[in-house]
Every structure is written in C-alpha cells, then in structure tokens.
Design an enzyme around this catalytic site. Structure first.
Site, PDB file in Angstrom:
ATOM      1  CB  CYS A 161     -21.196 -16.367 -13.626  1.00 49.23           C
ATOM      2  SG  CYS A 161     -22.216 -17.584 -13.454  1.00 49.23           S
TER       3      CYS A 161
ATOM      4  CG  LEU B 146     -21.511 -20.179  -9.086  1.00 49.22           C
ATOM      5  CD1 LEU B 146     -21.076 -19.714 -10.361  1.00 49.22           C
ATOM      6  CD2 LEU B 146     -22.941 -20.791  -9.183  1.00 49.22           C
TER       7      LEU B 146
END
Lengths: 244, 301
Positions: B131, B73
């Site tokens: 996540c 990310l």
C-alpha cells in the site's frame, strides 16, 4: 451455487448481435428469476456472467449479446457441446413483493431475466405488463414471447423504428403497483427517477468471480457495501446509492 | 507427518496449499462449497484499521491467461473483522488462519497487527507492504528496503505471532527488499503480490479500470513469480511462501522446487471455486509421477 456441466441444446440468433442458448443440465441451484450463471470459456480466464432468461428442471435458457471476443466465440458453439457453468448466482427478483399490477421495464439484454420473472408473476396470479426498450427495430426480441405468456408488452426504440420513439421511460403507463427493471445503468437511473412506486432494479457490473469472493463488483448502498454478484444483482429502490 | 505436511514459521500445515488473501473472503463462503479444513490454511481478506470501500468500479479486467484487479482493499476494518467475520470463520475452519494486514502508516500496521495478534485463531500475520505510504509521499512501503524494514520493526514490536511480509514484484530488486525485511526481524516472506498492469477499452478509448491501473494475477505471472521466489529463497534464511499464478498441483511442486516452503493460490479460486481442493487432491498423484515421496523432501521440513 452449483458448479456443473451443461450440454448445449440450441444456440441461435434472436436479433442483431443477440443470441439465445438453451442448455441441459442440473438447474436445482436456481431459486429466483433474475439470478445469473457464470460460463467458463476455454482459453479465456474470467467466466462470463449471463442472466438466466428462463429455466425449468433440467434446462435453462440464456440470451447473450455479442460484446467482445468471448461472446463472439460463443455464437459458434454447436449443439452437443459441453459448458462448465456456475448456477444459482445472485439474489434475483422477489416476485412476491409489490402488489398485483407490476410493470416490467427492460432495456436490451436486460429484457431476458424479466421474461422468467413475468412467468413467475403470472403463476402467482398477478397481472404484469412489460415495457421493452431497444436501440432499433433490428435489435428487438422477445416482445412476442411476453405476449404469448399473457403479459402485454409495449415497445420503445430510440430511433423510432418500432413502437414508441424514445426510451422506456417515454412508454411507461400511468398506473402500476410496483416495478421490476433490468438494463443499462443509464436506463436504470432514468427509471429510478421517473417511477413513483417502489421497485427492484437489477444491476450489471464487471465481475471477477461472480460468487462473492473477489469484491470486484461491490457498490455502496444505504445499508452498507454490497456485492452485485452476491447480495445483488437486484437492489431495492430504497437502498440504492448512485455513484455520482 | 503426512506426505503433504510442511512447516511454516514453526506452525505445521497438513499441506502447503493456502488460498491467497483477497480471493477467499473470510473463508465461510467457500465453506458452503466444501470442507475448507482440507486446506493447509488460508490468508483472509486484507484487513486495515478502518473500514474501506476500495476503489471505484469497474475494478476487474481480463487479460490473456489472467486478470487485473484494482479492488483497493475493501474490508470492514479490523474491529468488525474480529467481532463479525472471525466468529463466522471459527464455525467452519478449525486450524490457525493467516491474518492479512495492510496499512497506510506504521501506526496503522502496528495497531491492526496488535489487535489480530490477540485472536487465538490467528496463526500468522501476513503483512502486505504494497500500500502507499501516506506519510512518505505516497510511495509504497514495499518498494523501498528501508521503508519495508520499518514496517517489519513496527509490527514485530506490536505482535508475538510469526510475521510474514508479503512483497510486491513492482521493484527493481526484490531480493534487497527481502533481505531488509529479514534483517528487521521478519519470520517469513510471501511473494509475489500482483504486477502493476493496465488495459484500454478500444470502444471508449479509456482504461478499463476506473483506477486506470491494477494488479495482474493468474497463470500469466507464474514464471515471473517463480523466478522471484527462486531469487529470494536463495538469498534469505527465513521461509518463503510462493504465489503468483499457481493453478495446478504441478505448479505447486514447481514453486516448492524453486525454494518455497508453502504456496498461496489466488486467481485460480475465482474461476474455479474448488481449485484449492482439487489441487490438494491431485498432489499425491503428481508427486508419484516425479518420484517425490514427501513434500518435506523438497522443502526441507
């Protein structure tokens, strides 16, 4: 960046596990020495990023080391075979910087992009010299080609089988106005520490796309995150942040 | 309505082809190669509240018919995305864009989505629940139906635009997570994210990825993705965006037949920067082969 088809003209070994491939096709996207191409191999998912050794209109040369199954397969490609290439990738070296007497420091398959650079430095009226490092004499290539351009080349081999025994940093001259370097990261770090002048360093990373989309090859610099494939592979000495 | 038109959460798409988040940046780099307005839309690079470099490199590895990534990310953070990336995007893309959002806490998700929800060009919020949850022992929000539902509720309370939840395949039962998201108010689902995988370098005897593990994508995962899209689409009423290894017009049709309303294309963009354009151009011919008049026949609208 340009995606286009190239036809192999020549594909031959120049040293142990090191091959030179000359390809005919549209080279208009290539704007600087030190840029790279990304080669699609049938049956392999990721393209292979390989720096451009030299180019002119309609033809380019790459020098690649056999490192895995993909590059091993490339050694069997015959003249006449067509390859899908992305060309004009990366920023490349800026030959206009750094005074009249730059030193070119190359290690192994980091040597090829410095050849194209040497040509352009000479064309600008500069007097480049090269220090080329290899593991052993059997892996040495292109010293003669540099000299034929009019660029003196000093050799270093780690085992002392040819030239200076040791690393490129053991063979650096005292006086140079600037440096350009490409090679394994450990060598780049040693060059970074040993050199007294400013310079440009070309980095290698495992890449996904090679054109800035996947962020796979990012690094940290003093001016923020950069993608080795897009804002690199050449970074200025002053902006480098080493990982450790 | 053209032959290729579909509707996603009430927003019309000229075609169902959507470059997946993390393979298309913020669009403008691909716009140098072709007019990206040919796309249905695209999902921009996963955005978090704060700037992230991501994981250490190497963070790419090859696989048979695919690749692994452990990018982690990397993004400039939502404020810079809004102030710097979206203005550049607006110049080259004139359709609603899908904003992909990740977070490490419910508050992260809500704040990031609330900021992007206000951006006129954002048509959908695609919420990545893969996540790790920093407040929940590091387990991914998306691997637990209740945790995934809590993200959906937090985001729905903070944003007005349609919320599409991007599901991870790294679960025992993706349908239970999908249903929990639907019950919590999700407007759509997208799946699959990458499959957890690894490679070892025989020379060094160490993992290729500095992060040890990464996500597998590419044609290798297509049949797995298709199966999960099929199972999920039958179990929920909200639209499903299918993704995972799609790399041809035929794959797009197969995903739509499995129940997808639209299709995201990821890894294919990285090996062929023109992949999405070529797939869109190939769709009518591929539809002709199988007697498909309009894609709406397959998707129901």
């Amino acid at each position: 960046m340009l995606q286009s088809l190239f036809e192999i003209r020549e594909n031959e070994p120049v040293a142990r596990d090191v091959w030179r491939m000359t390809l005919a096709g549209d080279t208009a996207a290539i704007t600087a020495p030190g840029q790279f191409v990304n080669v699609r191999l049938e049956g392999r998912f990721l393209r292979r990023p390989i720096s451009v050794c030299d180019w002119r209109e309609g033809e380019l040369t790459i020098i690649y080391k056999v490192l895995g199954a993909g590059t091993a397969e490339m050694t069997g490609f015959p003249a006449g075979k067509t390859l899908d290439l992305l060309t004009g990738l990366g920023n490349g070296f800026d030959p206009s910087e750094g005074g009249d007497a730059p030193i070119l420091i190359g290690g192994g398959v980091g040597v090829p992009p410095l050849y194209g650079l040497a040509k352009r430095l000479l064309a600008l009226g500069k007097k480049p010299r090269a220090v080329l490092g290899f593991n052993t004499a059997a892996e040495v290539f292109y010293a003669g080609e540099f000299r034929a351009l009019g660029c003196p080349a000093v050799l270093a081999t780690a085992d002392g089988s040819l030239g200076v025994r040791g690393f490129v940093t053991d063979a650096l001259p005292e006086d140079y106005s600037y440096f350009f370097t490409c090679g394994p990261e450990a060598m780049l770090k040693a060059v970074y520490r040993k050199t007294k002048t400013s310079g440009q360093l070309s980095f290698e990373r495992r890449m996904g796309c090679g054109f800035g989309a996947c962020m796979g090859c990012s690094c940290k610099t003093v001016t923020g995150f950069k993608r080795i494939c897009r804002e690199g592979p050449v970074l200025r000495k002053e902006e480098i942040v080493w990982d450790d | 309505m053209g032959r290729l038109s579909v509707t996603l959460c009430g927003v019309g798409l000229d075609n169902p082809v959507i470059p997946a988040s993390g393979t298309f940046g913020y669009g403008y780099e691909f716009a140098e190669l072709y007019d990206i307005n040919v796309l249905g839309t695209f999902s921009f690079k996963g955005t978090t509240l704060e700037e992230r470099f991501g994981n250490p490199t190497p963070r790419i590895a090859e696989a048979p018919a695919g690749m692994l990534n452990s990018v982690g990310l990397q993004n400039p953070g939502v404020e810079k995305v809004i102030s710097e990336e979206l203005p550049k995007l607006r110049k080259c893309f004139h359709k609603p864009v899908m904003a992909n959002v990740s977070g490490f806490s419910l508050e992260d998700y809500a704040r990031t989505c609330a900021l992007l929800d206000r951006e006129e060009q954002v048509g959908w919020l695609e919420v990545n629940v893969s996540c790790p949850n920093v407040h929940g022992s590091g387990m991914s929000f998306g691997t637990d139906p209740a945790a995934a539902a809590s993200v959906v509720r937090a985001v729905k309370a903070a944003a007005k635009k349609p919320v599409i939840v991007k599901l991870t395949p790294n679960v025992t039962d993706i349908v239970s997570v999908a249903k929990a998201c639907e019950d919590a108010g999700a407007d759509g689902l997208s799946l699959i994210n990458t499959i957890l995988a690894m490679r070892i370098d025989l020379r060094t005897r160490k993992p290729v990825l500095a992060n040890t593990m990464g996500g597998l994508s590419g044609p290798a995962v297509f049949p797995v993705a298709l199966r999960m899209v099929y199972q999920t689409a039958r179990a929920v009423k909200i639209p499903v965006v299918g993704m995972g290894g799609v790399s041809s017009a035929a794959d797009v049709l197969e995903m739509l037949m499995a129940g997808a309303r639209a299709v995201e294309i990821g890894a294919a963009n990285l090996t062929d920067p023109y992949a999405c354009k070529r797939i869109i151009e190939a769709l009518p011919g591929e539809m002709d082969k199988y007697g498909i008049g309009t894609l709406a026949e397959l998707t129901g609208g």
